[in-house]
Write an enzyme that holds these catalytic residues in place. Structure first.
Site, mmCIF file in Angstrom:
data_model
loop_
_atom_site.group_PDB
_atom_site.id
_atom_site.type_symbol
_atom_site.label_atom_id
_atom_site.label_comp_id
_atom_site.label_asym_id
_atom_site.label_seq_id
_atom_site.Cartn_x
_atom_site.Cartn_y
_atom_site.Cartn_z
ATOM 1 N N LYS A 116 0.801 -0.906 -0.013
ATOM 2 C CA LYS A 116 -0.015 -0.002 0.048
ATOM 3 C C LYS A 116 0.943 1.414 -0.136
ATOM 4 O O LYS A 116 0.344 2.334 -0.301
ATOM 5 C CB LYS A 116 -0.899 0.215 1.108
ATOM 6 C CG LYS A 116 -1.944 -1.112 1.138
ATOM 7 C CD LYS A 116 -2.921 -1.371 2.321
ATOM 8 C CE LYS A 116 -4.234 -1.203 2.110
ATOM 9 N NZ LYS A 116 -5.048 -1.142 3.192
ATOM 10 N N LYS A 201 -2.575 10.928 7.313
ATOM 11 C CA LYS A 201 -3.275 11.709 8.211
ATOM 12 C C LYS A 201 -4.701 11.089 8.350
ATOM 13 O O LYS A 201 -5.234 10.465 7.439
ATOM 14 C CB LYS A 201 -3.474 13.172 7.550
ATOM 15 C CG LYS A 201 -4.514 14.092 8.341
ATOM 16 C CD LYS A 201 -3.528 14.918 9.344
ATOM 17 C CE LYS A 201 -4.513 15.724 9.929
ATOM 18 N NZ LYS A 201 -3.933 16.325 11.216
ATOM 19 N N LEU A 203 -8.328 11.290 8.441
ATOM 20 C CA LEU A 203 -9.585 12.031 7.881
ATOM 21 C C LEU A 203 -10.871 11.899 8.748
ATOM 22 O O LEU A 203 -11.325 10.708 8.103
ATOM 23 C CB LEU A 203 -9.517 12.225 6.279
ATOM 24 C CG LEU A 203 -8.075 12.254 5.445
ATOM 25 C CD1 LEU A 203 -8.532 11.990 4.239
ATOM 26 C CD2 LEU A 203 -7.631 13.527 6.036
ATOM 27 N N GLU A 288 -6.302 3.199 -1.525
ATOM 28 C CA GLU A 288 -5.754 2.100 -2.362
ATOM 29 C C GLU A 288 -6.412 1.294 -3.357
ATOM 30 O O GLU A 288 -7.632 2.064 -3.631
ATOM 31 C CB GLU A 288 -5.801 1.002 -0.794
ATOM 32 C CG GLU A 288 -7.186 0.492 -0.356
ATOM 33 C CD GLU A 288 -7.147 -0.740 0.315
ATOM 34 O OE1 GLU A 288 -6.196 -1.467 0.130
ATOM 35 O OE2 GLU A 288 -8.214 -1.209 0.536
ATOM 36 N N ASN A 290 -7.985 -2.250 -5.050
ATOM 37 C CA ASN A 290 -8.100 -3.633 -4.957
ATOM 38 C C ASN A 290 -8.063 -4.148 -6.268
ATOM 39 O O ASN A 290 -8.855 -3.663 -7.146
ATOM 40 C CB ASN A 290 -9.335 -3.963 -4.161
ATOM 41 C CG ASN A 290 -9.240 -3.436 -2.911
ATOM 42 O OD1 ASN A 290 -8.334 -3.562 -1.976
ATOM 43 N ND2 ASN A 290 -10.304 -2.817 -2.322
ATOM 44 N N ARG A 292 -9.250 -6.926 -7.704
ATOM 45 C CA ARG A 292 -9.991 -8.031 -7.725
ATOM 46 C C ARG A 292 -11.629 -7.723 -8.041
ATOM 47 O O ARG A 292 -11.635 -6.438 -7.998
ATOM 48 C CB ARG A 292 -9.898 -9.010 -6.588
ATOM 49 C CG ARG A 292 -10.098 -7.916 -5.228
ATOM 50 C CD ARG A 292 -10.519 -8.778 -4.198
ATOM 51 N NE ARG A 292 -10.251 -7.791 -2.929
ATOM 52 C CZ ARG A 292 -11.023 -7.077 -2.411
ATOM 53 N NH1 ARG A 292 -12.308 -6.848 -2.955
ATOM 54 N NH2 ARG A 292 -10.699 -6.174 -1.385
HETATM 55 P P1 ADP Z 1 -8.489 -2.237 4.071
HETATM 56 O O1 ADP Z 1 -7.613 -2.466 2.805
HETATM 57 O O2 ADP Z 1 -7.941 -3.144 5.459
HETATM 58 O O3 ADP Z 1 -9.989 -2.380 4.086
HETATM 59 P P2 ADP Z 1 -8.326 0.408 3.691
HETATM 60 O O4 ADP Z 1 -7.206 1.273 3.623
HETATM 61 O O5 ADP Z 1 -9.212 0.266 2.489
HETATM 62 O O6 ADP Z 1 -8.029 -0.692 4.544
HETATM 63 O O7 ADP Z 1 -9.392 1.406 4.819
HETATM 64 C C1 ADP Z 1 -10.661 0.902 5.076
HETATM 65 C C2 ADP Z 1 -11.306 1.924 6.010
HETATM 66 O O8 ADP Z 1 -10.668 2.367 6.999
HETATM 67 C C3 ADP Z 1 -11.879 2.960 5.052
HETATM 68 O O9 ADP Z 1 -12.766 2.823 4.292
HETATM 69 C C4 ADP Z 1 -11.822 4.148 6.321
HETATM 70 O O10 ADP Z 1 -13.210 4.046 6.566
HETATM 71 C C5 ADP Z 1 -10.835 3.754 7.012
HETATM 72 N N1 ADP Z 1 -9.464 4.694 6.824
HETATM 73 C C6 ADP Z 1 -8.555 4.171 6.245
HETATM 74 N N2 ADP Z 1 -7.502 5.189 5.974
HETATM 75 C C7 ADP Z 1 -7.955 6.090 6.680
HETATM 76 C C8 ADP Z 1 -7.572 7.653 7.038
HETATM 77 N N3 ADP Z 1 -6.480 7.927 6.564
HETATM 78 N N4 ADP Z 1 -8.338 8.381 7.605
HETATM 79 C C9 ADP Z 1 -9.604 7.953 8.030
HETATM 80 N N5 ADP Z 1 -10.002 6.821 7.781
HETATM 81 C C10 ADP Z 1 -9.474 5.808 6.996
#
Ligand code: ADP
Length: 445
Positions: A116, A201, A203, A288, A290, A292
């Site tokens: 990532k 950060k 958010l 990120e 995905n 798939r």
């Molecule tokens: P995973 O691949 O484990 O699902 P993600 O990076 O897609 O992880 O993040 C999953 C969820 O976590 C996001 O949809 C959001 O709700 C929360 N999240 C991830 N990064 C942040 C961030 N920088 N600030 C706030 N919430 C975040």
């Protein structure tokens, strides 16, 4: 084009893929664990091969058994679905080395997006805005402090190899940092065999907005309208909808153009999803990608009247994307993830489904592998069905979903249907006025 597809997955997505293969006139092989011998995909596939005991590490993650099953049955393609081996670049390579087509992006794209931190850097170079944070893997507390001094609290510590909402830690102040850093590293090591972390950060009031991408071997890339996935618990999606109530036509145009251009820049092929966090002012930041098919792909299919899984299979077979960039969407679609769990405390509720009667009618789609008498094994994910609705606008879609949920009967296990009904009745949800902290506040009440 290949002629026989081995489906390396289980449950609703295995059945979804199986139907797509059948419609395309392809033969199907299903691999399954001992716990799944009475499952619908196993009963309906042309051929079946048991690949081991219930534990996923001994069956659905057992590469050697799956490749042997493909060789014995002479399957010439593998569809990994989502989860399990779907985003394992090594598995994709091994398939290709054995002359078996992996139905997904090339291994190097899976590898790139699977890291990532590298994915962030790559997308930054491809001109996508990314969430402020580290430019490299953060190996020590000292490095972490340095980065945080430039972006400020709150921050999120995330596993470079992360997925499924695991290995993430929110840190609000410097007093919490040391402990959180150690826990996140340990969690990342335990879940992914890789302790590396990166920092973003945090958010707080953002929305989770994601874009479905599809690319073929000619270099054509199409980005489809955004899916809003901010109704989450513990970073896991519960309800998804498209289009997002927070994205207007102008913003959508810009977002899709940005994504198309970034996906083209890395030569994206097959299905993929680019995930973003978006603030109140409509600024979006890449989170990120995905590589798939996504659980929530049906809502995109509903508004565009397309079949993404068939498209994905045909593209793996060398065909071009069958639609154009100007494909028109219609109406509004919502998906509710039905989990076998106690809606009060979220503990899993596996067991025998004594009886089930599922909803139907215009604009209602059920993706599930359950049936009356089916026993839900305790070893896997608790997702047992997806109820998807399509209507001419958001209000009608919500109403249709409400009726669909109310007319669903599942006896023998507990499900989160009552929770879904409560969310649909919530005034902020109804207004479309919600973000990723919606569930946190909702559950406090
Ligand atoms: P995973 O691949 O484990 O699902 P993600 O990076 O897609 O992880 O993040 C999953 C969820 O976590 C996001 O949809 C959001 O709700 C929360 N999240 C991830 N990064 C942040 C961030 N920088 N600030 C706030 N919430 C975040």
């Amino acid at each position: 084009m290949f002629s026989k597809v081995l489906i390396a997955n289980r449950g609703e997505i295995a059945l979804r893929i199986l139907r797509a293969c059948k419609e395309l006139g392809l033969k199907t092989v299903i691999v399954y664990s001992e716990a799944d011998k009475n499952s619908l995909p196993v009963l309906l596939a042309d051929e079946k091969v048991c690949i081991g005991p219930p534990k996923a590490s001994d069956s659905y993650l057992n590469v050697a058994s799956i490749i042997s099953a493909a060789e014995i049955t002479r399957a010439d393609a593998v569809h990994p679905g989502y989860g399990f081996l779907a985003e394992n670049p090594r598995f994709a390579e091994i398939c290709e080395n054995h002359g078996i087509k992996f139905i997904g992006p090339p291994a190097e794209i899976i590898r790139l997006m699977g890291d990532k931190q590298k994915a962030r850097q790559t997308m930054k170079n491809a001109k996508l805005p990314i969430i402020p944070g580290s430019n490299e893997v953060v190996n020590s507390l000292r490095e972490a402090k340095k980065i945080i001094s430039s972006i400020g609290y709150p921050v999120m510590l995330k596993a470079v190899a992360g997925g499924g909402g695991k290995g993430m830690r929110i840190v609000h102040s410097s007093s919490q940092l040391e402990e959180a850093f150690q826990i996140a590293q340990a969690e990342a090591e335990a879940s992914f065999g890789n302790p590396s972390l990166y920092i973003e950060k945090y958010l707080e009031d953002a929305r989770h907005i994601e874009v479905q991408v599809i690319g073929d071997s000619t270099g054509k890339v199409v980005a489809l309208a955004e899916r809003e996935c901010s109704v989450q618990r513990k970073h896991q999606k519960i309800i998804e909808e498209t289009p997002s109530p927070a994205v207007n036509e102008k913003l959508r145009k810009k977002l899709l153009k940005d994504v198309e251009q970034a996906a083209s820049a890395i030569g994206y092929q097959s299905l993929g999803t680019f995930e973003f966090l978006m603030d109140k002012d409509g600024n979006y930041y890449f989170m990120e990608a995905n590589t798939r098919v996504q659980v929530e792909h049906p809502i995109t299919e509903m508004i565009y009247d397309i079949d993404l899984v068939k498209e994905q299979i045909k593209i793996a077979g060398g065909e071009k994307i069958s639609f154009d960039k100007n494909l028109e969407k219609r109406g509004h679609s919502i998906e509710c993830r039905i989990n076998a769990e106690d809606p009060e405390n979220f503990t899993p509720s596996p067991g025998k489904i004594e009886f089930s009667a599922l909803p139907g009618g215009p604009g209602i789609r059920i993706d599930t592998a359950i049936y009356s008498g089916y026993e839900i094994p305790p070893f896997y994910d608790s997702l047992i069905a997806k109820i998807i609705v399509h209507a001419s606008n958001r209000e009608e879609a919500i109403n249709k979903m409400k009726v669909a949920l109310e007319t669903t009967t599942i006896v023998g296990i507990k499900t989160n249907i009552p929770l879904h009904l409560n969310i649909l009745a919530n005034s902020s949800f109804k207004k479309g006025d919600y973000n990723i902290r919606f569930m946190e506040n909702f559950l406090k009440k």
